[in-house]
Design a protein around this motif. Structure first.
Motif, PDB file in Angstrom:
ATOM      1  N   ALA A  36     -18.728  45.717  24.046  1.00 54.68           N
ATOM      2  CA  ALA A  36     -18.108  45.066  22.892  1.00 54.68           C
ATOM      3  C   ALA A  36     -16.668  44.682  23.201  1.00 54.68           C
ATOM      4  CB  ALA A  36     -18.174  45.989  21.677  1.00 54.68           C
ATOM      5  N   ASP A  37     -15.938  45.563  23.861  1.00 60.02           N
ATOM      6  CA  ASP A  37     -14.544  45.281  24.219  1.00 60.02           C
ATOM      7  C   ASP A  37     -14.454  44.113  25.197  1.00 60.02           C
ATOM      8  OD1 ASP A  37     -13.798  47.400  22.590  1.00 60.02           O
ATOM      9  OD2 ASP A  37     -13.556  48.799  24.272  1.00 60.02           O
ATOM     10  N   PHE A  38     -15.348  44.066  26.173  1.00 63.70           N
ATOM     11  CA  PHE A  38     -15.375  42.977  27.155  1.00 63.70           C
ATOM     12  C   PHE A  38     -15.645  41.649  26.461  1.00 63.70           C
ATOM     13  CE2 PHE A  38     -17.502  40.227  30.202  1.00 63.70           C
ATOM     14  CZ  PHE A  38     -16.730  40.371  31.346  1.00 63.70           C
ATOM     15  N   ILE A  39     -16.637  41.640  25.592  1.00 61.08           N
ATOM     16  CA  ILE A  39     -16.987  40.414  24.873  1.00 61.08           C
ATOM     17  C   ILE A  39     -15.818  39.964  24.010  1.00 61.08           C
ATOM     18  CG2 ILE A  39     -18.465  39.470  23.056  1.00 61.08           C
ATOM     19  CD1 ILE A  39     -20.716  41.296  24.279  1.00 61.08           C
ATOM     20  N   LYS A  40     -15.211  40.890  23.310  1.00 66.23           N
ATOM     21  CA  LYS A  40     -14.084  40.555  22.440  1.00 66.23           C
ATOM     22  C   LYS A  40     -12.939  39.946  23.244  1.00 66.23           C
ATOM     23  CE  LYS A  40     -11.297  42.545  18.776  1.00 66.23           C
ATOM     24  NZ  LYS A  40     -11.027  43.758  18.016  1.00 66.23           N
ATOM     25  N   LYS A  41     -12.724  40.453  24.441  1.00 70.74           N
ATOM     26  CA  LYS A  41     -11.640  39.950  25.287  1.00 70.74           C
ATOM     27  C   LYS A  41     -11.893  38.520  25.753  1.00 70.74           C
ATOM     28  CE  LYS A  41      -9.062  40.977  29.485  1.00 70.74           C
ATOM     29  NZ  LYS A  41      -8.847  41.954  30.559  1.00 70.74           N
ATOM     30  N   TYR A  42     -13.135  38.202  26.121  1.00 71.39           N
ATOM     31  CA  TYR A  42     -13.426  36.909  26.750  1.00 71.39           C
ATOM     32  C   TYR A  42     -14.076  35.877  25.840  1.00 71.39           C
ATOM     33  CZ  TYR A  42     -12.044  38.966  31.143  1.00 71.39           C
ATOM     34  OH  TYR A  42     -11.322  39.569  32.136  1.00 71.39           O
ATOM     35  N   ILE A  43     -14.533  36.258  24.669  1.00 68.24           N
ATOM     36  CA  ILE A  43     -15.241  35.307  23.806  1.00 68.24           C
ATOM     37  C   ILE A  43     -14.322  34.206  23.285  1.00 68.24           C
ATOM     38  CG2 ILE A  43     -14.954  36.530  21.626  1.00 68.24           C
ATOM     39  CD1 ILE A  43     -17.844  35.785  20.959  1.00 68.24           C
ATOM     40  N   HIS A  44     -13.055  34.508  23.135  1.00 70.82           N
ATOM     41  CA  HIS A  44     -12.128  33.542  22.550  1.00 70.82           C
ATOM     42  C   HIS A  44     -11.455  32.671  23.599  1.00 70.82           C
ATOM     43  CE1 HIS A  44     -12.839  35.271  18.702  1.00 70.82           C
ATOM     44  NE2 HIS A  44     -12.565  36.466  19.168  1.00 70.82           N
ATOM     45  N   ALA A  45     -11.905  32.743  24.822  1.00 73.62           N
ATOM     46  CA  ALA A  45     -11.381  31.921  25.899  1.00 73.62           C
ATOM     47  C   ALA A  45     -12.505  31.045  26.434  1.00 73.62           C
ATOM     48  CB  ALA A  45     -10.834  32.806  27.010  1.00 73.62           C
ATOM     49  N   GLY A  46     -12.155  29.992  27.085  1.00 71.88           N
ATOM     50  CA  GLY A  46     -13.167  29.153  27.724  1.00 71.88           C
ATOM     51  C   GLY A  46     -14.019  28.382  26.741  1.00 71.88           C
ATOM     52  N   ARG A  47     -15.272  28.241  27.085  1.00 74.23           N
ATOM     53  CA  ARG A  47     -16.136  27.341  26.321  1.00 74.23           C
ATOM     54  C   ARG A  47     -16.451  27.848  24.921  1.00 74.23           C
ATOM     55  NH1 ARG A  47     -21.929  27.806  29.221  1.00 74.23           N
ATOM     56  NH2 ARG A  47     -22.166  29.860  28.411  1.00 74.23           N
ATOM     57  N   PHE A  48     -16.244  29.122  24.647  1.00 74.69           N
ATOM     58  CA  PHE A  48     -16.522  29.656  23.320  1.00 74.69           C
ATOM     59  C   PHE A  48     -15.298  29.611  22.400  1.00 74.69           C
ATOM     60  CE2 PHE A  48     -19.605  31.698  26.125  1.00 74.69           C
ATOM     61  CZ  PHE A  48     -20.771  31.273  25.514  1.00 74.69           C
ATOM     62  N   ALA A  49     -14.166  29.172  22.929  1.00 75.83           N
ATOM     63  CA  ALA A  49     -12.943  29.104  22.130  1.00 75.83           C
ATOM     64  C   ALA A  49     -13.145  28.147  20.954  1.00 75.83           C
ATOM     65  CB  ALA A  49     -11.777  28.637  22.986  1.00 75.83           C
ATOM     66  N   GLY A  50     -12.753  28.579  19.802  1.00 78.69           N
ATOM     67  CA  GLY A  50     -12.845  27.742  18.623  1.00 78.69           C
ATOM     68  C   GLY A  50     -14.221  27.681  17.987  1.00 78.69           C
ATOM     69  N   GLU A  51     -15.222  28.256  18.622  1.00 76.51           N
ATOM     70  CA  GLU A  51     -16.565  28.244  18.058  1.00 76.51           C
ATOM     71  C   GLU A  51     -16.782  29.489  17.218  1.00 76.51           C
ATOM     72  OE1 GLU A  51     -19.808  27.841  20.766  1.00 76.51           O
ATOM     73  OE2 GLU A  51     -18.771  26.361  21.972  1.00 76.51           O
ATOM     74  N   LYS A  52     -17.542  29.312  16.174  1.00 76.56           N
ATOM     75  CA  LYS A  52     -17.997  30.477  15.444  1.00 76.56           C
ATOM     76  C   LYS A  52     -19.265  30.922  16.130  1.00 76.56           C
ATOM     77  CE  LYS A  52     -16.139  29.982  10.908  1.00 76.56           C
ATOM     78  NZ  LYS A  52     -16.341  30.489   9.597  1.00 76.56           N
ATOM     79  N   TYR A  53     -19.251  32.082  16.678  1.00 73.55           N
ATOM     80  CA  TYR A  53     -20.414  32.557  17.408  1.00 73.55           C
ATOM     81  C   TYR A  53     -21.060  33.678  16.632  1.00 73.55           C
ATOM     82  CZ  TYR A  53     -23.375  33.409  21.356  1.00 73.55           C
ATOM     83  OH  TYR A  53     -24.475  33.533  22.160  1.00 73.55           O
ATOM     84  N   ARG A  54     -22.339  33.658  16.536  1.00 73.78           N
ATOM     85  CA  ARG A  54     -23.086  34.657  15.753  1.00 73.78           C
ATOM     86  C   ARG A  54     -23.336  35.898  16.580  1.00 73.78           C
ATOM     87  NH1 ARG A  54     -27.861  31.601  12.677  1.00 73.78           N
ATOM     88  NH2 ARG A  54     -26.783  31.602  10.716  1.00 73.78           N
ATOM     89  N   TYR A  55     -22.292  36.559  16.943  1.00 80.38           N
ATOM     90  CA  TYR A  55     -22.446  37.776  17.714  1.00 80.38           C
ATOM     91  C   TYR A  55     -21.544  38.836  17.116  1.00 80.38           C
ATOM     92  CZ  TYR A  55     -22.860  41.026  21.474  1.00 80.38           C
ATOM     93  OH  TYR A  55     -23.115  42.152  22.193  1.00 80.38           O
ATOM     94  N   ARG A  56     -22.116  39.944  16.783  1.00 80.35           N
ATOM     95  CA  ARG A  56     -21.322  41.061  16.282  1.00 80.35           C
ATOM     96  C   ARG A  56     -20.942  41.921  17.457  1.00 80.35           C
ATOM     97  NH1 ARG A  56     -23.906  44.567  12.139  1.00 80.35           N
ATOM     98  NH2 ARG A  56     -21.854  45.437  12.254  1.00 80.35           N
ATOM     99  N   TYR A  57     -19.686  41.989  17.713  1.00 84.02           N
ATOM    100  CA  TYR A  57     -19.224  42.818  18.818  1.00 84.02           C
ATOM    101  C   TYR A  57     -18.419  43.888  18.248  1.00 84.02           C
ATOM    102  CZ  TYR A  57     -15.399  39.490  18.312  1.00 84.02           C
ATOM    103  OH  TYR A  57     -14.436  38.677  17.825  1.00 84.02           O
TER     104      TYR A  57
END
Length: 57
Positions: A36-57
């Motif tokens: 969860a910590d890894f996902i939280k760190k990297y989800i807001h960078a790169g291609r997922f930046a600005g997207e609402k992603y349906r993932y509960r981390y």
């Protein structure tokens, strides 16, 4: 034993693989909390930046 100490889920590991490929980093954790910590760190960078992603981390 809380949820953070459980094994990562299949869904987490699949998403982490995408993040590893995109960012060139390796996930070395072994628990759901570390995943969860890894996902939280990297989800807001790169291609997922600005997207609402349906993932509960």
């Amino acid at each position: 034993m809380g949820w953070r100490n459980e094994r990562p889920t299949y869904k987490q590991l699949n998403f982490i693989k995408e993040l590893e490929d995109e960012h060139g980093v390796a996930f070395t954790g072994t628990t759901k909390g570390e995943a969860a910590d890894f996902i939280k760190k990297y989800i807001h960078a790169g291609r997922f930046a600005g997207e609402k992603y349906r993932y509960r981390y």
